[in-house]
Scaffold this motif. Structure first.
Motif, mmCIF file in Angstrom:
data_model
loop_
_atom_site.group_PDB
_atom_site.id
_atom_site.type_symbol
_atom_site.label_atom_id
_atom_site.label_comp_id
_atom_site.label_asym_id
_atom_site.label_seq_id
_atom_site.Cartn_x
_atom_site.Cartn_y
_atom_site.Cartn_z
ATOM 1 N N SER A 1 100.078 -27.394 4.299
ATOM 2 C CA SER A 1 99.329 -27.371 3.029
ATOM 3 C C SER A 1 100.316 -27.650 1.904
ATOM 4 O O SER A 1 101.531 -27.673 2.106
ATOM 5 C CB SER A 1 98.667 -26.007 2.812
ATOM 6 N N ASP A 2 99.755 -27.861 0.721
ATOM 7 C CA ASP A 2 100.575 -27.969 -0.500
ATOM 8 C C ASP A 2 101.700 -28.988 -0.350
ATOM 9 O O ASP A 2 102.874 -28.681 -0.594
ATOM 10 C CB ASP A 2 101.116 -26.579 -0.877
ATOM 11 N N ILE A 3 101.296 -30.199 0.062
ATOM 12 C CA ILE A 3 102.326 -31.219 0.308
ATOM 13 C C ILE A 3 102.713 -31.944 -0.981
ATOM 14 O O ILE A 3 103.722 -32.639 -0.997
ATOM 15 C CB ILE A 3 101.933 -32.203 1.438
ATOM 16 N N GLY B 1 94.943 -28.552 1.579
ATOM 17 C CA GLY B 1 94.851 -28.773 0.129
ATOM 18 C C GLY B 1 96.141 -28.966 -0.623
ATOM 19 O O GLY B 1 97.232 -28.685 -0.138
ATOM 20 N N ASP B 2 95.972 -29.508 -1.847
ATOM 21 C CA ASP B 2 97.068 -29.877 -2.751
ATOM 22 C C ASP B 2 97.924 -31.005 -2.165
ATOM 23 O O ASP B 2 99.122 -30.847 -1.900
ATOM 24 C CB ASP B 2 97.930 -28.664 -3.143
ATOM 25 N N VAL B 3 97.264 -32.152 -2.019
ATOM 26 C CA VAL B 3 97.970 -33.364 -1.582
ATOM 27 C C VAL B 3 98.570 -34.079 -2.789
ATOM 28 O O VAL B 3 99.747 -34.440 -2.789
ATOM 29 C CB VAL B 3 97.007 -34.297 -0.803
ATOM 30 N N GLY C 1 92.568 -28.916 -2.751
ATOM 31 C CA GLY C 1 93.100 -27.801 -3.529
ATOM 32 C C GLY C 1 92.869 -28.040 -5.002
ATOM 33 O O GLY C 1 92.274 -29.051 -5.397
ATOM 34 N N ASN C 2 93.359 -27.124 -5.818
ATOM 35 C CA ASN C 2 93.165 -27.272 -7.265
ATOM 36 C C ASN C 2 93.823 -28.550 -7.793
ATOM 37 O O ASN C 2 93.238 -29.273 -8.596
ATOM 38 C CB ASN C 2 93.670 -26.035 -8.011
ATOM 39 N N HIS C 3 95.018 -28.880 -7.309
ATOM 40 C CA HIS C 3 95.696 -30.091 -7.805
ATOM 41 C C HIS C 3 94.911 -31.349 -7.451
ATOM 42 O O HIS C 3 94.889 -32.303 -8.223
ATOM 43 C CB HIS C 3 97.121 -30.187 -7.246
ATOM 44 N N ASP C 4 94.275 -31.346 -6.287
ATOM 45 C CA ASP C 4 93.479 -32.514 -5.880
ATOM 46 C C ASP C 4 92.248 -32.688 -6.764
ATOM 47 O O ASP C 4 91.652 -33.767 -6.783
ATOM 48 C CB ASP C 4 93.013 -32.365 -4.419
ATOM 49 N N SER D 1 90.658 -23.047 4.166
ATOM 50 C CA SER D 1 90.376 -23.134 2.728
ATOM 51 C C SER D 1 91.709 -23.422 2.052
ATOM 52 O O SER D 1 92.767 -23.219 2.653
ATOM 53 C CB SER D 1 89.793 -21.817 2.204
ATOM 54 N N HIS D 2 91.651 -23.893 0.812
ATOM 55 C CA HIS D 2 92.921 -23.983 0.084
ATOM 56 C C HIS D 2 93.298 -22.611 -0.469
ATOM 57 O O HIS D 2 94.462 -22.223 -0.459
ATOM 58 C CB HIS D 2 92.822 -25.000 -1.061
ATOM 59 N N PHE D 3 92.287 -21.860 -0.902
ATOM 60 C CA PHE D 3 92.569 -20.605 -1.620
ATOM 61 C C PHE D 3 92.633 -19.417 -0.665
ATOM 62 O O PHE D 3 92.213 -19.506 0.489
ATOM 63 C CB PHE D 3 91.529 -20.420 -2.729
ATOM 64 N N GLY E 1 96.246 -22.178 1.870
ATOM 65 C CA GLY E 1 97.460 -22.606 1.162
ATOM 66 C C GLY E 1 97.536 -21.952 -0.199
ATOM 67 O O GLY E 1 97.242 -20.768 -0.352
ATOM 68 N N HIS E 2 97.968 -22.733 -1.186
ATOM 69 C CA HIS E 2 97.926 -22.420 -2.623
ATOM 70 C C HIS E 2 99.001 -21.461 -3.126
ATOM 71 O O HIS E 2 99.633 -21.740 -4.129
ATOM 72 C CB HIS E 2 96.539 -21.892 -2.992
ATOM 73 N N SER E 3 99.199 -20.314 -2.470
ATOM 74 C CA SER E 3 100.182 -19.358 -3.004
ATOM 75 C C SER E 3 101.613 -19.783 -2.682
ATOM 76 O O SER E 3 102.553 -19.263 -3.283
ATOM 77 C CB SER E 3 99.930 -17.958 -2.428
HETATM 78 FE FE LIG Z 1 97.067 -24.994 -5.089
#
Ligand SMILES: [Fe+2]
Length: 256
Positions: free
Chosen positions: A8-10, A38-40, A66-69, A174-176, A218-220
């Protein structure tokens, strides 16, 4: 049987991270499945580009944004929900899955669209000034300016699962973050306001309801692999280049 890998979070907006993804073996994972939690990248074209690169290396790819996506960095999208649904359609065209699907006759992978909610924080957690600079508050938009309902809006898009045979192992993603106890107490957090923008208990309720055996997220950027009340929770974030993890040399984690 296929191996199932997690990352995740790449954050491929960083050239060094993009290179790590590009450098993954083109032959080693041909029979395997990769979960991308998430967060590609921020830009939609880069999200598609990175996931196409991964698709060529793996037999199957599952993704949740994710949020960044979901940052609105191009005027193409009216809001972040529209971008999430656009991604689902575009990724379907390159055979990257954002909906539940079986792997052989062994696993069902269930991507869960979600967002974070303030109520996720412990009563003991206190937001600090840094929360005012949280970029999502500027970079994401929601229909009718409904930022408080972002989690419900996204979770309403999830397809329900019915009638899976008992021998199938359900793996949710999930991303979160689904549970507050997957994060350290606030005093050990670098970003003190993280509990307010990191997760939702609705993810936990959903994954329990559909009988998940393993949940990845992911995310954290705080990696974990632990079992709580019969469910295994795993995070394997690549993270930002400045976080300088040892795992950058072996960025994928095999979970099954
Ligand atoms: Fe994130």
């Amino acid at each position: 049987m296929a191996n199932i890998w997690l990352i995740s979070d790449i954050h491929c907006d960083y050239g060094a991270n993009y290179q790590i993804i590009k450098n993954l073996s083109p032959t080693l994972y041909r029979e395997d499945v990769l979960l991308v939690a998430g967060d590609v990248a921020h830009r939609n074209a880069l999200v598609i580009d990175v996931l196409s690169i991964l698709r060529q290396k793996f037999r199957q790819i599952f993704f949740v944004p994710g949020n960044h996506d979901l940052w609105i960095v191009e005027e193409k999208f009216g809001d972040s929900l529209e971008k999430a649904l656009w991604l689902k359609e575009e990724l379907r065209k390159i055979d990257v899955c954002m909906e539940p699907a079986l792997i052989d006759d062994d696993y069902c992978i269930v991507p869960i669209l979600s967002w974070y909610e303030r109520t996720f924080a412990d009563p003991k957690d206190r937001p600090d000034q840094s929360l005012n600079n949280w970029v999502d508050f500027m970079a994401c938009r929601w229909p009718g300016d409904a930022s408080q309902q972002a989690c419900d809006l996204l979770m309403n898009e999830n397809k329900t699962l019915k009638g899976l045979p008992n021998h199938i192992t359900v793996v949710t993603m999930s991303h979160f973050v689904p549970r507050r106890d997957l994060l350290p107490p606030q005093q050990y957090l670098y970003f003190k306001s993280l509990p307010f923008v990191v997760g939702s208990i609705k993810i936990e309720q959903y994954l329990r309801q559909i009988g998940s055996a393993c949940h990845v997220f992911g995310h954290s950027h705080i990696n974990v692999d632990k079992t709580i009340d019969g469910v295994r929770y795993v995070q394997n974030a690549l993270g930002y280049p400045r976080e300088d993890r040892k795992s950058r040399n072996a960025p994928l984690l095999r979970i099954f």
